[in-house]
Design a protein around this motif. Sequence first.
Motif: not given
Lengths: 784, 494
Positions: A297-301
């Motif tokens: 899972r990844a969170g990014f701008d």
Amino acid sequence: MLHRTPTPEEAMAQTTARDTEAGKAVPHDSALKHVTGRAPYTDDLPEPEGLLHLAPCWARDCAHGRILDVDTSAAQAMPGVITVLTAASIPGENDCAPAMGDDPILADGIIHFHGQVVAVVVAVSRDAARRAALQVSVEVEPLPAILTVDDALAADDTVLPDYAFQRGEPEAAVTEAPCQLSTRLHIGGQDHFYLEGQVAMAVPWEDGDLHVFSSTQHPSEVQHTVAKVLDRLEASVSVEVRRMGGAFGGKESQANQWAALAALAAHVTGRPCKMRLDRDDDMIMTGKRHDFRVDMRAGFDDTGRILATTMDFASRCGYSADLSLGINDRALFHADNAYYYPQALLRSRRMRTNTVSNTAFRGFGGPQGMLAAERLMDAIAITVGRDPLDVRLDNLYGPDRETTPYGMVVEEHAVLRDIMESLAQDCQYRTRRERIAAFNADNAFLKKGLALTPVKFGISFTLTHLNQAGALVHLYKDGSVHLNHGGTEMGQGLYQKIAQIAADEMGVSLASVHVTAARTDKVPNTSATAASSSTDLNGMAVVNACKEIRERLTAFAARQYDVAPAGVHMHADWVYVDGDKVMSVADLARAAYTARISLSAAGYYATPEINWDRETAQGRPFFYFAHGAACSEVTIDTLTGEHRVDQVDVLHDVGRSINPALDIGQIEGGFVQGMGWLTTEELCWDDRGRLRTHAPSTYKIPTASDVPKAFSVRLYASNGNPKPTVFRSKAVGEPPLMLPISVYCAINDAVSSLRPGLIPRLDAPATPEAVLIAVQEIRRGNGV
Amino acid sequence: MRKCIRFIKSGHVVELNDVAPTETLLDYLRLRARETGTKEGCAEGDCGACTVALGRLIDGELIYEPVNSCILLLAQIDGCELVTIEDLSRDGGLHPVQKAFLDHHASQCGFCTPGFIMSLFTLYHRDTPGLTSDDVTTWLAGNLCRCTGYRPIVDAALETCRSAANDAFRARAEKTEALLRDLADSDDILMETDGDRFIALPSTLDSLCALSATHTDATLVSGATDVGLWITKQLRDLPKIIALNRVQELQDIHVTSAGFDVGASVSFQKLHEVLGKHEPDIAEVLRRLGSIQVRTSGTMGGNIANGSPIGDSPPLLIALGAQISLRLGNETRRMPLEAFFLDYGKQDRRPGEVITQIHIPRLDASHAFRAFKLSKRFDQDISTVLAAFRFTLVQDRIVEARLAYGGMAGVPKRAAHAETALMGCVLSAPDSWNAAVEALDNDFTPLSDMRGSAEYRREAAKGLLFKALLEVSGRSSQETRICGHRYQEAGHAA
């Protein structure tokens, strides 16, 4: 545009030219013997009188079961059979595991995987032994078998405790990020397919001693295992290996069993005994690269810069631990590849399955971690709609973003950025990107893809105490140098590199240096030739040994000529005093001998600076990083899933090259081997736990025609390793294996072109079948 | 009747009268002759580490061909010159190929190196001035290297194999040819061991058929590319072996206005040279069939007789409408090839019966032919699916279709439903093809195995038929294929 690998001579011109042997593109030390067929491998050695041969027996249809009976009577009665050995024949410990004590050399009570050896036939010929082995019958009460990572996860069965690196609170951070994604990737394993299969010959000596010739990367561990199995002193067992016909990690721990069995048979019969596995047996009975399931899972701008990620690695370790601890740790060490994760949770589960115990393979878990990172980059780029190269560059380590999740500072981040940007420019990444878009718009059935991916690979054994090496150097009175060290030669050219180093350090010509087989009675307590580190470690040990002898000689000569020791130099077989050639090294050696000065020395080296605390998951596990980048262009056939690699450009950092020819060879060979892992090499087990791809007829490593027509490998114009390594070189064994992740990513890019914005469901290896499934899914609008 | 075999090794005639039926050439070299330069990598003819060269007189000229010594039977080299790695530098100097390997840093671990050098020794003797890297990689598909990544090996080959051969073997070629002529005789060979065990090499079709009819339990061996594995892998006891190598009638190709009558023991390599010129897709499938070592030894008769469900030659032949002739004793019969394959592993061959000829009709102006080999790896792989199509056209209407597939059933098989559905289809109306493509689902229920899942085989089979129709209706193969483009492959050395 680059389309050709520079010749080694051209490559050498890139490295700092000096009047030294190190730095020269001399051929592999055995090249002449290779091409004439006169390089003896273990099975080619002259056979001692009365040699017996071994063949393995196993339960042909059992992945897990309780042994009720082993009937050897029919085999015993076969012509030429001397004896059949079972677990009961073992005088010492029935174990050949590298650490955990969980690998019996002969199954005792329980069969843990299909292909586990239950007995061995000892006979007068290999043919007789193999025929008799088929007559051994094993009666088994079947037990439930866990065969896949998914099965093992469901059963919550592991061979080793879980482990993780954590920085920050990534789970919350992912949820709060402006953009998010989650994806799963299955990564297939890989068979080593060394051309020379597993083989060992044990010869009884006086006092019950044994001398073992073994095709092993780890002679000290074979020695230790044989002594343990036979309940003898390690001092009574010596192990020798001159060369292997390839190894790639497959002979790091997995050579132990065959040497131990040959030694056991020699012990029981009192005769020399040889065990050479048939190719099918070899592939069925020895471990492979771990296959993995990765959930990310990844969170990014909205530019694709990562804010937080969680990555869950579950690997198929097989029935025992083998080297799975280090391998799975290294997957975590490289789950960042070259990218800064501000917050990260990298977790590893080491799943137990009733399959052969997986083991070391060039890269040692690093490739799987790195593939996950690159998969994540592609998924992010597709999500935010940017060129994947831009997303990669934006996520690289850099100023103020230079600490890994395990607390090590990445000191050379500017080097890797420069490698990527230089390569992108040299191979015209941007214009080709446009050309490919035009091609894809014009073509209904064939689609092209492009990817440029970096490699940042940590150099040092992560088990810190292994980072040591020894050497034994003799200078003879004729000026020749005999040299042994702890490393083994498996094709990588270690012996030649070390000979070049020794020549310079001793002040003799390369022709005066003679390197002979690795032997445990010459250099003891060695580490495996592994982790890309054998030149770094053994080279420095040799430097230290040579330096000691040279200092004795120069001090002696200085006294003779009444000058300061600094005024004496030895170079290319000659001795210079204040710049004047005064005598040969041979003359000096003779004079020093007469003056009763020792001409022999043992050298030792331990890597400085490194420290790693596994408990806190913090420290500096690696002395330095090796870097490289590759750009690959592929074409896929959307009707069949076939692909072809059209062009590959590589730029790789080996520091100052000790031997550009050998280094280019490692890079090209590693690339093709890694490309095989990600494309054609597919291991298939059936639902009874039987490996169905156990020969080259079914298991497809790359052939000559799979190599891209346009294939350029260049060495990065390095100022040398900033760390004080031998000749300021960098390790090159494993890092290039991960360059062809660019091929996988380019295939993914080609599939992605069918429906921009969707992440293709593409697992590794990207076989025609995997690609066709991804194509059909994405055409139906199904991405990840 | 001769009771020994004879061959030439390093300029001398070697005579052996103690050859066991299943003794392989590699075991002879390594265990008996103790020449260990030739390596065993896989013992199944797939890695090439055991490659040696056999010199034979072909049309009076000495030709060297590479073979996998691990699966070739020792007795089968009767009448040949055997060249191994040791022979290349016996006089102390290096052979040009060996020298090029040194110069190009083409060995790392070195274990595969002797096999590569022997393969290239045979290419070196082809005198191929226009040799391309594609030619080289085709020639080397049967040699696996796990270390180098091949680039330096291909460079070494390009440097040496483009110029005319100039080595000790060429220098003494006349002498060798004379020795080979001396060895050539028309005797039947029979070597018996332990009573009932024998290996026989009859020299005529009559003596072959007589022997085969007498010993109906004997194993017939032609190229040994399949039977070799029964020996090395399955450890099968084959007490009686009849090898076809010396039967000249089985080695001939008769080209007629109607087609090609091909002897069952014609090697794939020779077939490639003849049939490949007839149709480029046949050339490409045969180029990718096994490796040069396998094509040198392997024969179409063997490929048919052993009933592989995949091919690669049966689907090609079935699409072409080939028939085969068989002979038992003095009785001969002929049948369409597809009728020969009864079920998985079951062929219509009676005990003692010998396949003698394959009759292949020519393609004519009304035919459009396409064939595709689909495998995990392009070269030297067994097909996941082999598809061969012959469409008969009247203008742009399909009036007949022969669609043959390998890998889709227990036997190589025609797609009857799809063939019917194609009748009357118009090339300019792609929508009219859909029914035929979908009808393949009714024709086949493929299995899943390590080469591909049933689902993949079904989808790929459809994709290949669709692709063939695209091409026949005018699309360039440049738009539809990533390899094996039609009319681009001329000049292959293979």
